[in-house]
Design a protein around this motif. Structure first.
Motif, PDB file in Angstrom:
ATOM      1  N   GLU A 220      -9.563  -3.359   1.203  1.00 40.47           N
ATOM      2  CA  GLU A 220      -8.588  -2.415   0.652  1.00 40.47           C
ATOM      3  C   GLU A 220      -7.191  -3.043   0.563  1.00 40.47           C
ATOM      4  O   GLU A 220      -6.462  -2.835  -0.409  1.00 40.47           O
ATOM      5  CB  GLU A 220      -8.541  -1.160   1.516  1.00 40.47           C
ATOM      6  CG  GLU A 220      -7.545  -0.128   1.036  1.00 40.47           C
ATOM      7  CD  GLU A 220      -7.442   1.071   1.965  1.00 40.47           C
ATOM      8  OE1 GLU A 220      -6.787   2.047   1.547  1.00 40.47           O
ATOM      9  OE2 GLU A 220      -7.986   1.049   3.081  1.00 40.47           O
TER      10      GLU A 220
ATOM     11  N   GLU B 132      -7.105  -5.467  -2.326  1.00 46.53           N
ATOM     12  CA  GLU B 132      -7.068  -4.725  -3.584  1.00 46.53           C
ATOM     13  C   GLU B 132      -5.665  -4.176  -3.853  1.00 46.53           C
ATOM     14  O   GLU B 132      -5.203  -4.183  -4.997  1.00 46.53           O
ATOM     15  CB  GLU B 132      -8.100  -3.599  -3.564  1.00 46.53           C
ATOM     16  CG  GLU B 132      -9.526  -4.121  -3.639  1.00 46.53           C
ATOM     17  CD  GLU B 132     -10.577  -3.059  -3.375  1.00 46.53           C
ATOM     18  OE1 GLU B 132     -10.254  -1.999  -2.789  1.00 46.53           O
ATOM     19  OE2 GLU B 132     -11.741  -3.300  -3.752  1.00 46.53           O
ATOM     20  N   LYS B 133      -4.965  -3.727  -2.817  1.00 47.26           N
ATOM     21  CA  LYS B 133      -3.599  -3.225  -2.984  1.00 47.26           C
ATOM     22  C   LYS B 133      -2.659  -4.343  -3.429  1.00 47.26           C
ATOM     23  O   LYS B 133      -1.793  -4.127  -4.285  1.00 47.26           O
ATOM     24  CB  LYS B 133      -3.099  -2.583  -1.692  1.00 47.26           C
ATOM     25  CG  LYS B 133      -3.725  -1.232  -1.422  1.00 47.26           C
ATOM     26  CD  LYS B 133      -3.181  -0.611  -0.158  1.00 47.26           C
ATOM     27  CE  LYS B 133      -3.818   0.755   0.085  1.00 47.26           C
ATOM     28  NZ  LYS B 133      -3.297   1.400   1.290  1.00 47.26           N
TER      29      LYS B 133
ATOM     30  N   ALA C 157      -3.539  -7.026  -5.106  1.00 50.56           N
ATOM     31  CA  ALA C 157      -3.917  -7.332  -6.487  1.00 50.56           C
ATOM     32  C   ALA C 157      -3.356  -6.289  -7.453  1.00 50.56           C
ATOM     33  O   ALA C 157      -2.827  -6.635  -8.517  1.00 50.56           O
ATOM     34  CB  ALA C 157      -5.436  -7.422  -6.621  1.00 50.56           C
ATOM     35  N   ASP C 158      -3.430  -5.010  -7.088  1.00 46.72           N
ATOM     36  CA  ASP C 158      -2.877  -3.946  -7.933  1.00 46.72           C
ATOM     37  C   ASP C 158      -1.364  -4.113  -8.094  1.00 46.72           C
ATOM     38  O   ASP C 158      -0.825  -3.965  -9.186  1.00 46.72           O
ATOM     39  CB  ASP C 158      -3.182  -2.561  -7.351  1.00 46.72           C
ATOM     40  CG  ASP C 158      -4.643  -2.168  -7.481  1.00 46.72           C
ATOM     41  OD1 ASP C 158      -5.374  -2.780  -8.300  1.00 46.72           O
ATOM     42  OD2 ASP C 158      -5.068  -1.245  -6.748  1.00 46.72           O
ATOM     43  N   PHE C 159      -0.689  -4.426  -6.993  1.00 43.21           N
ATOM     44  CA  PHE C 159       0.758  -4.641  -7.051  1.00 43.21           C
ATOM     45  C   PHE C 159       1.088  -5.803  -7.983  1.00 43.21           C
ATOM     46  O   PHE C 159       1.984  -5.704  -8.817  1.00 43.21           O
ATOM     47  CB  PHE C 159       1.326  -4.903  -5.648  1.00 43.21           C
ATOM     48  CG  PHE C 159       2.747  -5.383  -5.689  1.00 43.21           C
ATOM     49  CD1 PHE C 159       3.779  -4.483  -5.905  1.00 43.21           C
ATOM     50  CD2 PHE C 159       3.041  -6.727  -5.562  1.00 43.21           C
ATOM     51  CE1 PHE C 159       5.089  -4.929  -5.970  1.00 43.21           C
ATOM     52  CE2 PHE C 159       4.351  -7.183  -5.635  1.00 43.21           C
ATOM     53  CZ  PHE C 159       5.383  -6.275  -5.833  1.00 43.21           C
TER      54      PHE C 159
ATOM     55  N   ARG D 263      -0.703  -7.050 -10.457  1.00 41.23           N
ATOM     56  CA  ARG D 263      -0.972  -6.676 -11.860  1.00 41.23           C
ATOM     57  C   ARG D 263       0.160  -5.814 -12.415  1.00 41.23           C
ATOM     58  O   ARG D 263       0.619  -6.018 -13.542  1.00 41.23           O
ATOM     59  CB  ARG D 263      -2.311  -5.955 -11.979  1.00 41.23           C
ATOM     60  CG  ARG D 263      -3.499  -6.902 -11.995  1.00 41.23           C
ATOM     61  CD  ARG D 263      -4.782  -6.173 -12.392  1.00 41.23           C
ATOM     62  NE  ARG D 263      -5.266  -5.301 -11.334  1.00 41.23           N
ATOM     63  CZ  ARG D 263      -6.080  -5.684 -10.363  1.00 41.23           C
ATOM     64  NH1 ARG D 263      -6.528  -6.928 -10.316  1.00 41.23           N
ATOM     65  NH2 ARG D 263      -6.484  -4.823  -9.446  1.00 41.23           N
ATOM     66  N   GLY D 264       0.636  -4.878 -11.632  1.00 43.22           N
ATOM     67  CA  GLY D 264       1.738  -4.026 -12.065  1.00 43.22           C
ATOM     68  C   GLY D 264       3.007  -4.838 -12.296  1.00 43.22           C
ATOM     69  O   GLY D 264       3.738  -4.600 -13.263  1.00 43.22           O
TER      70      GLY D 264
ATOM     71  N   LYS E 271       2.722  -6.720 -15.607  1.00 42.35           N
ATOM     72  CA  LYS E 271       2.922  -5.849 -16.773  1.00 42.35           C
ATOM     73  C   LYS E 271       4.396  -5.502 -16.957  1.00 42.35           C
ATOM     74  O   LYS E 271       4.886  -5.419 -18.073  1.00 42.35           O
ATOM     75  CB  LYS E 271       2.103  -4.565 -16.629  1.00 42.35           C
ATOM     76  CG  LYS E 271       0.616  -4.782 -16.848  1.00 42.35           C
ATOM     77  CD  LYS E 271      -0.145  -3.475 -16.689  1.00 42.35           C
ATOM     78  CE  LYS E 271      -1.623  -3.718 -16.831  1.00 42.35           C
ATOM     79  NZ  LYS E 271      -2.403  -2.495 -16.612  1.00 42.35           N
TER      80      LYS E 271
END
Length: 74
Positions: A56, A59-60, A62-64, A66-67, A70
């Motif tokens: 988890e 994944e957090k 990785a999400d950060f 990616r954001g 962008k």
């Protein structure tokens, strides 16, 4: 550093500029991610994913990232 001495648990990367790396470190700190600034003599970004890091958490991160990509296109 010799290739055979490098850690598999550290994800290292460079961004297109040092300014962008500083921005990433600052925004990561605000999001609760600390210690991602690269080595003092090499720079860059370093994310440690040792055995104690749960999926988890990875994944957090990785999400950060990616954001951040962008919101800050090359």
């Amino acid at each position: 550093m010799q290739k055979d001495s490098r850690s598999w648990a550290n994800v290292t990367l460079r961004l297109p500029s040092e300014e962008l790396e500083k921005k990433l470190v600052g925004e990561a700190k605000k999001a609760g991610f600390v210690g991602i600034k690269g080595h003092r003599s090499v720079g860059g970004i370093r994310v440690s994913l040792y055995n104690a890091m749960p999926l988890e958490g990875a994944e957090k991160v990785a999400d950060f990232m990616r954001g951040f990509m962008k919101a800050n296109p090359k």
